[in-house]
Design a protein around this motif. Sequence first.
Motif, PDB file in Angstrom:
ATOM      1  N   PRO A  75       9.375  -1.485  11.209  1.00 52.50           N
ATOM      2  CA  PRO A  75       9.201  -2.940  11.198  1.00 52.50           C
ATOM      3  C   PRO A  75       8.717  -3.413   9.840  1.00 52.50           C
ATOM      4  CG  PRO A  75       7.308  -1.937  12.199  1.00 52.50           C
ATOM      5  CD  PRO A  75       8.251  -0.804  11.875  1.00 52.50           C
ATOM      6  N   LYS A  76       8.750  -4.729   9.645  1.00 51.54           N
ATOM      7  CA  LYS A  76       8.322  -5.282   8.362  1.00 51.54           C
ATOM      8  C   LYS A  76       6.830  -5.587   8.316  1.00 51.54           C
ATOM      9  CE  LYS A  76      12.680  -7.483   7.032  1.00 51.54           C
ATOM     10  NZ  LYS A  76      13.317  -8.766   6.664  1.00 51.54           N
ATOM     11  N   GLY A  77       6.168  -5.582   9.428  1.00 52.56           N
ATOM     12  CA  GLY A  77       4.743  -5.895   9.425  1.00 52.56           C
ATOM     13  C   GLY A  77       4.108  -5.533  10.744  1.00 52.56           C
ATOM     14  N   GLY A  78       2.797  -5.608  10.756  1.00 50.71           N
ATOM     15  CA  GLY A  78       2.055  -5.298  11.975  1.00 50.71           C
ATOM     16  C   GLY A  78       0.576  -5.162  11.691  1.00 50.71           C
ATOM     17  N   VAL A  79      -0.122  -4.712  12.716  1.00 53.47           N
ATOM     18  CA  VAL A  79      -1.577  -4.524  12.634  1.00 53.47           C
ATOM     19  C   VAL A  79      -1.881  -3.105  13.092  1.00 53.47           C
ATOM     20  CG1 VAL A  79      -3.832  -5.303  13.424  1.00 53.47           C
ATOM     21  CG2 VAL A  79      -1.997  -6.970  13.048  1.00 53.47           C
ATOM     22  N   ILE A  80      -2.703  -2.407  12.300  1.00 53.50           N
ATOM     23  CA  ILE A  80      -3.066  -1.027  12.611  1.00 53.50           C
ATOM     24  C   ILE A  80      -4.568  -0.982  12.879  1.00 53.50           C
ATOM     25  CG2 ILE A  80      -2.956   1.371  11.854  1.00 53.50           C
ATOM     26  CD1 ILE A  80      -0.840   0.568   9.845  1.00 53.50           C
ATOM     27  N   PRO A  81      -4.971  -0.483  14.036  1.00 54.08           N
ATOM     28  CA  PRO A  81      -6.413  -0.318  14.280  1.00 54.08           C
ATOM     29  C   PRO A  81      -6.991   0.745  13.352  1.00 54.08           C
ATOM     30  CG  PRO A  81      -5.156  -0.307  16.331  1.00 54.08           C
ATOM     31  CD  PRO A  81      -4.166  -0.176  15.221  1.00 54.08           C
ATOM     32  N   PRO A  82      -8.299   0.797  13.225  1.00 55.93           N
ATOM     33  CA  PRO A  82      -8.923   1.783  12.338  1.00 55.93           C
ATOM     34  C   PRO A  82      -8.550   3.215  12.738  1.00 55.93           C
ATOM     35  CG  PRO A  82     -10.503   0.113  12.976  1.00 55.93           C
ATOM     36  CD  PRO A  82      -9.292  -0.114  13.811  1.00 55.93           C
ATOM     37  N   GLN A  83      -8.303   4.014  11.706  1.00 54.14           N
ATOM     38  CA  GLN A  83      -8.003   5.443  11.838  1.00 54.14           C
ATOM     39  C   GLN A  83      -6.733   5.713  12.632  1.00 54.14           C
ATOM     40  OE1 GLN A  83      -9.831   7.402   9.954  1.00 54.14           O
ATOM     41  NE2 GLN A  83     -11.105   5.616   9.436  1.00 54.14           N
ATOM     42  N   CYS A  84      -5.874   4.748  12.746  1.00 50.42           N
ATOM     43  CA  CYS A  84      -4.622   4.935  13.466  1.00 50.42           C
ATOM     44  C   CYS A  84      -3.457   4.980  12.485  1.00 50.42           C
ATOM     45  CB  CYS A  84      -4.419   3.812  14.490  1.00 50.42           C
ATOM     46  SG  CYS A  84      -5.604   3.847  15.852  1.00 50.42           S
ATOM     47  N   PHE A  85      -2.319   5.445  13.010  1.00 51.13           N
ATOM     48  CA  PHE A  85      -1.132   5.639  12.204  1.00 51.13           C
ATOM     49  C   PHE A  85      -0.038   4.673  12.657  1.00 51.13           C
ATOM     50  CE2 PHE A  85      -3.432   9.593  12.260  1.00 51.13           C
ATOM     51  CZ  PHE A  85      -3.356  10.078  10.956  1.00 51.13           C
ATOM     52  N   LYS A  86       0.923   4.489  11.750  1.00 46.35           N
ATOM     53  CA  LYS A  86       2.088   3.693  12.062  1.00 46.35           C
ATOM     54  C   LYS A  86       3.273   4.228  11.276  1.00 46.35           C
ATOM     55  CE  LYS A  86       4.548   0.325  13.741  1.00 46.35           C
ATOM     56  NZ  LYS A  86       4.890   0.274  15.173  1.00 46.35           N
ATOM     57  N   ASP A  87       4.373   4.511  11.983  1.00 47.09           N
ATOM     58  CA  ASP A  87       5.590   4.992  11.343  1.00 47.09           C
ATOM     59  C   ASP A  87       6.486   3.816  11.006  1.00 47.09           C
ATOM     60  OD1 ASP A  87       4.799   7.567  11.445  1.00 47.09           O
ATOM     61  OD2 ASP A  87       5.966   8.108  13.220  1.00 47.09           O
ATOM     62  N   ILE A  88       7.053   3.867   9.797  1.00 46.11           N
ATOM     63  CA  ILE A  88       7.932   2.809   9.310  1.00 46.11           C
ATOM     64  C   ILE A  88       9.243   3.448   8.885  1.00 46.11           C
ATOM     65  CG2 ILE A  88       8.222   0.948   7.634  1.00 46.11           C
ATOM     66  CD1 ILE A  88       5.160   0.937   7.380  1.00 46.11           C
ATOM     67  N   GLU A  89      10.330   2.867   9.316  1.00 42.74           N
ATOM     68  CA  GLU A  89      11.658   3.362   8.956  1.00 42.74           C
ATOM     69  C   GLU A  89      12.147   2.647   7.707  1.00 42.74           C
ATOM     70  OE1 GLU A  89      14.109   4.900  12.791  1.00 42.74           O
ATOM     71  OE2 GLU A  89      14.055   2.761  12.454  1.00 42.74           O
TER      72      GLU A  89
END
Length: 1532
Positions: free
Chosen positions: A1060-1074
Amino acid sequence: MKKKQAEHQSIFTNIPLALDIGFTAVTLSSNLSFVMENPNEYAVQFHFEYQKFKITPDRGQLAPGARINFTLTYAPIQAEVIVASIILHIQYEQPRVIKVSGIGKYPFLQLNTKKLNFESLLIGKTISKEITIKNQSEVTAQFQIQKIIDDEFKDNAFNLDYYSGTIPQKSTFLIKVTYQPRILNVSVIRFKVICQGGNELTFECVGQALEHAVYLSEKSINFGEIKIGNQATKLLTIHNDSDLPATYQFYTDLNNIFAFNKIRGQIQSKSFDRIIISFTPKNTINYYERVYCIASNQIKFVDLIGTCYDLLIKPIPLLQQHVDNFRRRVIQGKLSEVDFRYMENSYLMKINQQNQSNLQGEWQENPNQTVLFKELMLPPSSDNRLIKFSEDFIDFGYVECQQQSSARDLELYNRLNCKLTIFWTIQTHPTINGEKVPVFTVYPETQSAQANSKCRFQVSFRPTKSSYYYYQYIQFFAIKYNPKLTKKILDEVKNSKGSILNESFGQNANLKLSQTGITNQKNTVEFASKEMIPTFSGQIGCVGHSFGINSQPYIPIIELRPSNKLYFPPCTIEESVYQTVEFINKSDTPIYFNFSPDPTKTFRVYPNQGLVFGKSSQMLLVEFVPLENKAYNQTLICHMNHQSSNQITLQAIGYCSTPSLKLQNDGKVFFPPSFVGVYSRQKITVHNESRVPMSYSIDVPEKNQNELYIEPSSGQIKPNEVLHLDCQFIPYKRNKKYKIKVPMTATEILADNQNLIGYHIPGSGNQDFPLEQRKPIELSYQFEIFGQGTDGNLHLNVDQIDFNIIKVNFNTKKYATLINNSPCTFYIELVLRPKSKEKDKFDQKMISLINRAFTLDLQNGIIAANSKLDIGIMFNPIEVCEFDLILDVFATEKNPKAPKGPNFQNKKIISQKCKLEIKAKGSYPLLKIADVRNDSISVATLWENFQINQINTELGKDLNEDEQKFLKIEQLTFDQAQQLQKRLRSYDWNFGYLPSKPQVKSRKIVITIQNIGGTDLEWQFKLPSDHQIELEPWADPGEPSEEDTFEKAILEKNIFQIRPKGGVIPPQCFKDIELIYTPCNLDEELKSKGISISNESHFLRVVLQILNGKPLVLNLKGTTLAPLEGRLAVKKNSFELPDTPVGLLQPVKYPIEIQNVGSSKVQYKTIIKEIDIDGEIIESQFNVFDIQNPQGSLLPNEKQYLYCQFRPLEQKSYNFELLVEVSDMVKVIQPVKLAIQGTGYANQPKKQIQKQTQEIPRQRSHQSPIGSKVFFSLEEIDFGELLPLKSAHRMIILYNQSNDRKFTFDFGVSQFTLSNNRPGLCCGDEFLIEPIQGELEAQSFIELKLTLTTASTPSVYEGECECTISWENKNQQINTSQVSQNSQAITVDKETLFLRIKKKSSLNVELVNSFKQPPPPIHNAMAHPFQQLLGQIITEILTDSHTDQILRALDQQPITLYQPEQQQQKGDELKQEDLSIQRDYKDYKTMFLEDEFIELTDLIMENTFFNIIQETTRKECDLLRISKTFVTPANK
């Protein structure tokens, strides 16, 4: 009966079996209506049984088919919850039980304000204000508003539009309050709001009435000298500057010597009226008259002066100065014979320079309104008049027409000490024939009155018309005739040209005698006197009529305006107040009126009698002088036209008040116990119950002046006003009970009009014995103040507050509760400070940062006894910071009245009660790229291509100035934003090369970002299209640049995609982006024409925006290769060889990975050049650096290695340029330049812990839906430093996290060699993976054993071992041609895992150069793999040089013989024998081949390494996390 009961139909009613009435206000009632219907053909009896609730009717008979309505009523008498049952009995039916519930509540009202201040308003105007009553309760409230009547004074200035009403629950009611003042007064009215069954409220209305701004243009008009028989006119203007019309009247006769063209009228608002005054003298004398004017309850006056002369007599002109000085003499009482002689001869005394007045001081007459009213209303017969009459008024009654009445005697009493000559002014009236004859005559017209003596006049009346009324003010003028200054003397002065006067002033004196005399151009001398006996004027009213017995009298039609009820402002005893009323004659005939005297002598009317012509009016002035304190309501009777039957009444209403105050709670004030030095505050009300303004003074005893303050301590209280005093008590003695008595003195404020010194009372202004005013009333009261000084404890509900990490410029708030369980009131101060106790370390910068970052809801204030106080602490970091603070709670002195200054700072009482620890950290949102993945490119390659190490380093830094401005980019212009974006740090994300051929798969790279901060992180990728603004159709976008066109084409073709183009990540969490790169050639026309297409590079600039964090500019790059073109790619362009010792016989190998990423075969050839630091080529004869395979070829997508051989000859740094020429079958298509650097050393340097320059992840960071479902437990295997021909073993786990798919893995199809037969990464070393291939079910794993056996030649390498994963495809019939290249739903059937291998050979020169081949290892091909492993381990141990050193050291140690423990006898010594035997240590090597040692080895291995693998296999631990049991290498 039984038949009816059997056929009976149920009575219908709509009342439910369970009824909730809800809330009902106490003393009110709730009514619910219901219906009961009888469907039967016969009558039915019914009745109710009930309690608490009432039903009407409660019993009765239902006729056949009839319907009856009944009402359920609930009227609570107190606040309570009632649940009761009502039983309905119906004939032929079973009783019905109805459960009814209701709640009684007290209504509660609130006012939006307690005081409405209307300020000042003109009498007669109207203004309105609103007050809101709000019903805060859940029930309907009924209210009534009553005026609080404190006394008998009737003040109707305030009115309400509603005095009662009903307010629904949670609603408001608007009341309009109207203020319309009718009298000049300060109105203070209080109203009480009574809520039925609820609370009571009061509000106060205050307003001050203003009188009309009316004034005369002149206070004195001097007509000058007029020759007898002539007439002079002057203009007088009366102004009205107020907003309402004003009515006025001059009290004079129209036909007097000073005649007015009109004496009454009305002036419009902001306007004026012109009055013409004519002066027609009849005698050669000075004329003076004071004419009074009443306008809107105000009195004004104008002094009219004129002089009449003829050829024989020309009197000295009278001036205003003469009038003022004479009035001054009258007020001061200087009217003796000597005084009159002085005034008479003052002119000659002035000439002789002997004019010395005996008037005292520079006093100037400035009478108040009351004095002027008194002077106007002074009766002609008053003893205070200088010239008085024996009668106040002469009424001739009826006289027949043309008949002379009998003469009436009128005595005139001259009370002055000088002789006066009286001149009467006789007015004439026209007869029927037009002849003007006098109606009222005085005989004689001129007569002298000696000093302090009487003279007699006869007044007669002769009417000239029948049936007519006559009324006239007969006016007289009295002068003191001075024969010494006559016309003859003036002529002699003129003829002698001043010779008579020059005897006193000299020969050249130029004299001026008033307005007559001689004039010389030299030295003008004025000898006019300041004092002179003025002319006296007066008048007496006369009335008569010619109505006979048979005449028809006039019928009066009159109106009193504004009303026949005349209200007076409140006043005190003997104070005079005045009001006016307009007597309007609405008929066409004149009306004679005569007011009867007030028997109480409290009210007096002026004029008491008079004549009002038809369609005209007369302004009446009424005086109110109370003699006792009470309310007055007196009826004044006015008779008209000499008939008792024709009368009208005027209701005069006044109030005389006596001063009185009322103290709240009888002056007793109680303060709760408080901490020493802490002030407590209460409001005390003082009500002025009278209608008299009062002043007060409060005197606190001197010994308590530092502990008790009552403010304001002095001031004024308006009539009926409630004054709120601020009482502050500060105890300074602990455990002491205070009782302080404070006296209060209240004094009546006398009005200005109480000063009656004026002309109407001669001698009242005597400076030795002035007229004394009434002494004001003085009252005494007392306050009693009770209080106590004490101490107690405070504590907080928490000991520590931790805000964790908060974003910069964001805030969060937490609360702590301060608890005071003691019966003591404290004043607290909250102070934030660093936790360090050393105050010297408190940096001012730190203190300033704390004050800006933290906000306390309460920094200081009062906490009452036995109470709690919530303290809100807001943390708003404005920059990166970290705090460890203490919040101190101090109980301190709070005395606003305490002395100020540096001398009193240290005397303040301070006591620390408790403290709170606060931890907080302010930081920008911290983002880190944790991983990057692709199904065909290794993590290490992507890590390098995406510059992730540099990006992570930059993300960990603080924001610079440009980056902080970028956070507020919306405030900038478009050009400013573009320039700012260009100044940001930019990094390349290189997707590499992809061939341009049909159905080529897009390159999808999954990048994993992690929020390593303590707050939520909001991120967004902004593409250039996100900033574009849609233009209107008519707008001209202009010619786009080549760069803009290319960028637009990239966006339209979706060559680069981010999901995705944007978002919100909580502390110490991960997010995968293509990140998806789709190979494409933008020039479609070339394709259609069949023209060859070259390589095309794509570029897109995007911004990674972290909300309130660091922005980054990312340059997305990718290259689409032309069809059938090869391309050689390397991971990086610079390499650093490992430090190598000088003197090696065999060079150190270092592999460099190369790959053909194109679609056709390429050939390469290397050229080596040695260069210096400056880049100059060095010609060397020694082969220090070489490539083992200088040339070769690569098939499409094939990987190979260039084996660098480095053998330094001396201790220095070497730099080489490695040129790789890439060619196809025809020409060189690509040159690749590589920079190689290496260092040679002679002495072994000390080992230093080197920081890893590239933090490449060693394992998968996390799993996500878009990521791969297969991974290694560890992706990086470091075999460390190995000796030649030695083996090292490692173990990893391969996981399949898919839920429904299995796969096969194979390490054998890799381009990397796994044996010595094929060249590869391992530079000749043997690298084995067991098992090398296999199948793995869903949600399972497999252990893999890795063995590396080094070759004899030294090498250092780091690279990837590929594992091909082939997934099971359940849907084999998927048509891949129908699947879009850009679709995210493509099923990946194959992917590649990469296992990084690191290894370094031991570069010991002696070991490398003199290496001997070791004995062959113990190996049995038929043995179990575990036995082979143990054999290999034992072989390594036995052949290790360290083993020899250990054995040699053991041989040198003594051997102790062990024997059973025996008790040592006294005196015996322990004997020890040296049994060490020198023997060859190599003999002991065979012992390690014995079974006992093998069993021991098995036990050790089982308890160390392999037990970890077994626990993992049984899922007792996870290799992705640090285990509790682990093995660390020994430090050598």
